[in-house]
Scaffold this motif. Structure first.
Motif, short mmCIF file in Angstrom:
data_model
loop_
_atom_site.label_atom_id
_atom_site.label_comp_id
_atom_site.label_asym_id
_atom_site.label_seq_id
_atom_site.Cartn_x
_atom_site.Cartn_y
_atom_site.Cartn_z
N THR A 77 36.69 41.40 32.63
CA THR A 77 37.47 41.17 33.72
C THR A 77 36.80 40.23 34.69
O THR A 77 35.56 40.41 35.14
CB THR A 77 37.69 42.63 34.46
N HIS A 132 37.43 37.88 38.34
CA HIS A 132 38.38 37.38 39.66
C HIS A 132 37.77 36.06 39.97
O HIS A 132 36.47 36.13 40.20
CB HIS A 132 38.53 38.44 40.47
N ALA A 177 42.14 37.27 37.05
CA ALA A 177 42.80 37.37 38.22
C ALA A 177 42.51 36.41 39.53
O ALA A 177 41.23 36.15 39.32
CB ALA A 177 42.99 38.81 38.88
N GLN A 200 39.15 38.63 48.91
CA GLN A 200 39.81 39.44 47.85
C GLN A 200 39.09 39.82 46.50
O GLN A 200 38.88 40.77 46.03
CB GLN A 200 41.24 38.84 47.53
N VAL A 201 38.17 38.67 46.10
CA VAL A 201 37.41 38.60 45.19
C VAL A 201 36.29 39.43 45.20
O VAL A 201 36.12 40.29 44.33
CB VAL A 201 37.27 37.00 44.57
N ALA A 226 37.35 43.06 44.88
CA ALA A 226 37.65 43.51 43.72
C ALA A 226 36.33 44.02 42.91
O ALA A 226 36.12 44.63 42.03
CB ALA A 226 38.48 42.41 43.04
N ALA A 259 36.66 44.23 38.87
CA ALA A 259 36.33 42.84 38.18
C ALA A 259 34.74 42.85 37.80
O ALA A 259 33.88 43.39 38.69
CB ALA A 259 36.39 41.70 39.08
N GLY A 269 32.93 37.91 39.54
CA GLY A 269 33.73 37.26 40.56
C GLY A 269 33.04 35.96 40.91
O GLY A 269 31.93 35.79 40.72
#
Length: 297
Positions: free
Chosen positions: A94, A96, A125, A131-132, A135, A141, A144
């Motif tokens: 995952t 971001h 994402a 925001q990253v 996350a 995530a 990042g």
């Protein structure tokens, strides 16, 4: 409470529609409605308000949505940890990333990773820098990538690359042929990214160097994406700050001109959680990303 119930609730909450959630999950509408109703009945709380054909999170639902996402993220991390104990023939990574990185830096690295490890699912994402970082801090995530420097008690950051931001104007703008000073920043309207983005942070630093306050400037428009910013500058709405990589095609075509403010390079940052599991897939991706950096610089 089961993970399946949590997945269904999150799907309904994010789409605000039972039928759309059912279609996305490949379930019947009655199965989705029953799962949410079972959650509410078991704990004696209403999570969703039914408004016509749509559903809306009420305050209790908003609190529970954050917790449900966190539980699902931990379950995915546990599954990834087990997968990563193997040989990367399967698993999930995952990532971001902020917009400039996601659009111009990340794609060829994702493609190279996919060629090397086709069995690993890439879950990517896009958000702004703030925001990253959030996350990664919340475990949503594993990796990042951001343009703005971030800090936090649970975050570990390191530089993975650099790019060059620039002040850009349309060809008929006075700065296209003049040599403006920092004190001239208030002489033109501005087209800016939203606060919290790495690109906006570059402008904020430029403004700080000028000794001016934002209130002294004319703000033409604030936009949440690089491409509308580029289009608005080309249309003559004002000056703006973007990465040269974002504006490369426009600069080559002559529809944008770089004003001579000589902005310093900015770093691309890798953001990881200090304490959470670091799987083989993430390490493999970073090794591929670093090999690109060596070849490009």
């Amino acid at each position: 409470m089961t993970l399946e119930q949590l997945r269904i609730f999150v799907a309904v909450a994010e789409r605000q529609h039972v039928t759309q959630a059912a279609r996305e999950l490949n379930l019947t509408q009655s199965a989705v409605s029953s799962a949410v109703a079972a959650l509410e009945a078991r704990h004696g709380v209403s999570l969703l308000d039914r408004v016509g054909r749509n559903v809306v999170l009420n305050p209790a639902g908003q609190v529970f949505l954050a917790e449900a996402k966190a539980v699902l993220a931990r379950a995915e991390a546990a599954e990834a940890a087990l997968s990563n104990l193997g040989d990367l023939s399967r698993g999930r990574l995952t990532i971001h990333a902020s917009q400039t990185i996601a659009s111009y830096w990340l794609p060829k690295r994702l493609a190279a990773f996919r060629r090397a490890w086709p069995g690993v699912v890439l879950d990517v994402a896009i958000g702004n820098t703030r925001q990253v970082a959030q996350a990664v801090a919340e475990g949503l995530a594993e990796l990042g990538f951001v343009e703005g420097e971030v800090a936090g008690p649970t975050l570990e950051v390191s530089v993975v690359d650099h790019d060059q931001p620039a002040v850009l104007v349309a060809p008929d703008h006075p700065w296209a042929t003049a040599r403006p000073a920092l004190t001239d920043l208030a002489a033109t309207p501005w087209v800016l990214r939203e606060p919290g983005s790495g690109t906006r942070a570059v402008f904020d630093l430029l403004l700080a160097r000028s000794g001016l306050e934002l209130s002294a400037l004319t703000l033409a428009v604030t936009l949440p994406d690089n491409e509308p910013v580029r289009g608005a500058i080309e249309a003559g709405m004002g000056a703006g700050v973007l990465s040269r990589s974002v504006a490369a095609a426009s600069l080559a075509a002559g529809t944008l001109v770089e004003a001579p403010f000589n902005l310093p390079p900015r770093a691309y940052w890798l953001v990881r959680h200090k304490d959470r599991w670091r799987g083989k897939a993430g390490e493999a991706f970073l090794a591929i990303a670093q090999s690109f950096d060596k070849n490009e610089h």
